[in-house]
Write a protein that holds these residues in place. Structure first.
Motif, short mmCIF file in Angstrom:
data_model
loop_
_atom_site.label_atom_id
_atom_site.label_comp_id
_atom_site.label_asym_id
_atom_site.label_seq_id
_atom_site.Cartn_x
_atom_site.Cartn_y
_atom_site.Cartn_z
N SER A 287 0.87 -1.29 -0.02
CA SER A 287 0.01 -0.15 -0.05
C SER A 287 0.85 1.23 -0.08
CB SER A 287 -0.92 -0.03 1.08
OG SER A 287 -1.82 1.02 1.37
N LEU A 288 1.79 1.30 0.95
CA LEU A 288 2.51 2.67 0.83
C LEU A 288 3.59 2.64 -0.65
CD1 LEU A 288 4.24 4.62 2.36
CD2 LEU A 288 5.92 2.93 3.15
N GLU A 289 4.07 1.50 -1.19
CA GLU A 289 4.76 1.64 -2.35
C GLU A 289 3.69 2.18 -3.39
OE1 GLU A 289 8.16 -0.60 -5.10
OE2 GLU A 289 6.87 -1.87 -3.78
N VAL B 257 4.85 9.92 -7.14
CA VAL B 257 5.96 10.31 -7.90
C VAL B 257 5.67 10.56 -9.48
CG1 VAL B 257 8.21 9.60 -8.77
CG2 VAL B 257 7.73 9.38 -6.37
N VAL B 258 4.88 9.62 -10.07
CA VAL B 258 4.46 9.63 -11.29
C VAL B 258 3.44 10.90 -11.90
CG1 VAL B 258 2.99 8.22 -13.11
CG2 VAL B 258 4.89 7.30 -11.65
N ASN B 259 2.26 10.98 -10.62
CA ASN B 259 1.31 12.17 -11.18
C ASN B 259 1.44 13.13 -10.76
OD1 ASN B 259 -0.24 9.78 -12.49
ND2 ASN B 259 -0.84 9.25 -10.47
N GLY B 260 2.16 13.29 -9.37
CA GLY B 260 2.50 14.75 -8.93
C GLY B 260 1.31 15.35 -8.23
N GLN B 261 1.17 16.53 -7.99
CA GLN B 261 0.35 17.24 -7.38
C GLN B 261 -1.46 17.20 -8.27
OE1 GLN B 261 1.06 21.09 -5.67
NE2 GLN B 261 3.30 20.86 -6.15
N PRO B 262 -2.28 17.22 -7.53
CA PRO B 262 -3.58 17.30 -8.14
C PRO B 262 -3.71 18.51 -9.12
CG PRO B 262 -3.81 16.61 -5.83
CD PRO B 262 -2.60 17.01 -5.93
N LEU C 100 11.90 1.73 0.60
CA LEU C 100 11.06 2.39 -0.37
C LEU C 100 11.24 3.72 -0.27
CD1 LEU C 100 7.67 0.62 0.53
CD2 LEU C 100 9.00 0.66 -1.38
N LYS C 101 11.72 4.37 0.79
CA LYS C 101 12.00 6.14 1.05
C LYS C 101 13.31 6.30 -0.01
CE LYS C 101 15.53 7.42 3.85
NZ LYS C 101 16.21 8.77 3.71
N LYS C 102 14.08 5.21 0.15
CA LYS C 102 15.39 5.52 -0.95
C LYS C 102 14.87 5.32 -2.13
CE LYS C 102 18.95 4.07 2.45
NZ LYS C 102 20.11 3.09 2.55
N LYS C 103 14.21 4.33 -2.58
CA LYS C 103 13.92 4.15 -4.12
C LYS C 103 12.99 5.42 -4.55
CE LYS C 103 11.24 0.73 -6.57
NZ LYS C 103 10.53 -0.24 -6.85
N TYR C 104 12.27 5.97 -3.90
CA TYR C 104 11.38 7.03 -4.45
C TYR C 104 11.86 8.41 -3.74
CZ TYR C 104 8.34 3.13 -6.05
OH TYR C 104 7.81 2.11 -6.58
N LYS C 105 13.00 8.38 -3.39
CA LYS C 105 13.72 9.81 -2.68
C LYS C 105 12.57 10.54 -1.77
CE LYS C 105 17.37 9.02 -5.54
NZ LYS C 105 16.86 7.60 -5.96
N ALA C 106 12.04 9.70 -0.95
CA ALA C 106 11.37 10.57 -0.20
C ALA C 106 11.71 10.60 1.29
CB ALA C 106 9.79 9.93 0.19
N TYR C 107 11.22 11.47 2.21
CA TYR C 107 11.81 11.41 3.57
C TYR C 107 11.19 10.64 4.59
CZ TYR C 107 14.11 15.79 1.93
OH TYR C 107 14.99 16.63 1.34
N LEU C 108 11.72 10.39 5.70
CA LEU C 108 11.28 9.65 6.87
C LEU C 108 11.09 10.26 8.02
CD1 LEU C 108 10.13 6.98 7.63
CD2 LEU C 108 12.39 5.69 7.81
N TYR C 109 9.79 10.14 8.71
CA TYR C 109 9.74 10.84 9.98
C TYR C 109 9.22 9.41 10.83
CZ TYR C 109 7.91 13.85 13.79
OH TYR C 109 7.77 14.61 14.58
#
Length: 537
Positions: A272-274, A281-286, A318-327
């Motif tokens: 679900s997270l991926e 990443v693909v679609n961006g902002q609404p 997953l956060k490395k794969k999609y270049k996201a930050y982790l909290y």
């Protein structure tokens, strides 16, 4: 408990009305300090979430339906037959005003929650250690008001977040806190950006950074505000938060206050997270489809209502794969999880540098109050300047700060003893022993084998009150939780293990639980009880 039992395979075990999604231990698995176990994390990971039996689910829905109908009947009687028994509401005090509370919330509180309110908010009159004393109360109006009887109830404490047993009024921590009070006073009376930063605060922040393995750390006086006030500092318009559906209210509030887009993924479900990461990443902002300014994944180490542990290695991947930050919120895992108590990052053998924002609190394992955020020096410097908790909130009081410093040094072994390591190992043993025995008795237990939070399912609303009252009568104090804090068919009792609990206390608690479970019929499990190896503790 003997250490000769172990789960033999790494497959999903399907049984009637339930499943175990986890993996067992080999007896030769050991962890020393920072050394990784030779087995992968998946081979060590074990969690159980047994599905609610269909008959029990149906009976639970029917029970709530009966309560609602009965509640409407009671309101009818109050309004037309016995008007003198009408309960005070906002309308009674503010004539001509619209209701201050939503009608359903008022109805639920009046007719369901209030009638068993004696199961919550019990006032204690001692230190909340392994055992405590509760002031006995009685009510003559179905929970609207209470009065003290003057008697005290002594019970084993299974309801406090006292993971390492530092909630005590004597000993090394108490002496150090007393000395700090004499030196600094009981309050700082200023914010960190004004006159509220002292040498003791600097010492704590340096110690926290060393403890969690980060460059720097900043501390705050309230754990809830650490999340709710700092997430808005880091996120804003044009950013996206991907939040676990079972995240704590402080994380939810902080995300909402940030004014960013929020998407919720299924609890601990990496598929679900991926999916949501890929779509983001693909679609961006609404509407505009511009790239998100930044994406932040928000998870907890140990989930305090489910007793589950985040699959941190997969989240990091997953956060490395999609270049996201982790909290990462380590409120319930720092001090309580990991070979040396350094939290969920150490538990999985991950690199602290892979977690961008490491948050934790001092209220659970350290016997104090407040919270921290650790990370790079650049991140912490930014928070010192922009965080509302640093600008407007009063600094941590000196005795509380010293309590954290002393308890953390004991955990780290910097007090010259092995007391901290003993407590960590005792908590780990207590956790597995208690879980194993509950499941042996046929009770449905949620969560990870190494989580010190142990939820046990009650289901029916009447059993919430029945379990809470009957266990207290027999000398066991614990927390019972129902709808809306849990799904309507997943009411539960939540046990919080502590290193201060002796085996005798655990056995007595298990005996009480077994007796009450037979009395009100709670043994619904159809799973074969697992056997946890104790060799790798």
């Amino acid at each position: 408990m003997d250490g000769d039992g172990s789960l033999s395979n790494g497959t999903k075990i399907k049984v009637p009305n339930g499943y175990i999604n986890g993996y067992g231990h080999h007896q030769n698995g050991h962890i020393k300090g920072q050394q990784k176990d030779e087995l992968s994390w998946k081979e060590k990971f074990y969690e159980s979430f047994e599905e609610t039996p269909l008959v029990i689910a149906v009976l639970t829905y029917i029970s709530y339906g009966v309560l609602v109908l009965y509640g409407h009947f009671r309101d009818f009687l109050r309004s037309y037959i016995y008007p003198s028994e009408t309960l005070p509401t906002a309308k009674d005090y503010l004539k001509g005003f619209v209701p201050l509370y939503q009608s359903w919330e008022s109805f639920y509180t009046r007719n369901i929650y209030r009638r068993i309110r004696d199961c919550w908010n019990r006032p204690i009159c001692s230190v909340p250690g392994a055992e405590f004393e509760i002031c006995e109360r009685e009510t003559n109006d179905s929970g609207l008001t209470f009065r003290f009887t003057g008697r005290k109830i002594k019970a084993i404490n299974m309801g406090s977040y006292n993971y390492l047993g530092f909630a005590q009024s004597e000993g090394q921590c108490a002496d150090a806190a007393e000395e700090a009070t004499r030196k600094y006073g009981v309050g700082i009376c200023s914010t960190r950006q004004e006159l509220g930063s002292t040498d003791i605060h600097k010492e704590l922040e340096d110690l926290v950074a060393r403890f969690v393995g980060c460059e720097a750390a900043i501390t705050f006086g309230m754990g809830f505000a650490t999340n709710s006030m700092n997430i808005p500092t880091l996120m804003g318009k044009g950013t996206l938060i991907l939040s676990d559906e079972l995240n704590h209210a402080s994380l939810v509030l902080g995300s909402r206050l940030a004014g960013c887009q929020i998407q919720v993924f299924k609890h601990n479900d990496m598929d679900s997270l991926e999916t949501k990461l890929r779509d983001a990443v693909v679609n961006g902002q609404p509407r505009t489809h511009r790239p998100w300014k930044k994406i932040l994944i928000v998870v907890e180490g140990v989930y305090s209502m489910e007793g589950s542990i985040v699959k941190l290695p997969e989240v990091i991947r997953l956060k490395k794969k999609y270049k996201a930050y982790l909290y990462l919120d380590e409120a319930h895992s720092i001090g309580a999880i990991g070979p040396t108590g350094r939290g969920i990052v150490e538990y999985f053998g991950c690199d602290p540098k892979d977690v961008d924002i490491m948050m934790g609190t001092f209220t659970k394992s350290f016997g104090a109050a407040g919270g921290y955020i650790a990370g790079t020096k650049r991140l912490i410097d930014y928070l010192r300047v922009h965080s509302h908790s640093a600008i407007y909130a009063t600094s941590m009081s000196a005795p509380v700060t010293q309590q954290v410093i002393t308890s953390m040094k004991i955990i780290m072994g910097e007090d010259g003893t092995d007391e901290g390591q003993k407590r960590i190992k005792q908590l780990a043993w207590n956790t597995r022993y208690f879980r194993q025995k509950l499941q042996d008795k046929g009770l449905i237990v949620y969560g990870n084998k190494d989580s010190p939070v142990v939820p046990m399912l009650l289901f029916l609303p009447a059993k919430i009150a029945g379990f809470g009252r009957e266990t207290l009568k027999r000398g066991l104090g614990t927390v019972v939780v129902g709808f809306p804090a849990t799904p309507i068919i997943e009411s539960r009792a939540r046990f919080c293990l502590s290193a201060a609990h002796t085996k005798e206390m655990l056995d007595k608690s298990l005996s009480i639980i077994d007796e009450v479970a037979d009395l009100i019929r709670l043994k619904y499990s159809r799973m074969p009880p697992p056997k946890f190896s104790m060799d790798d503790l």
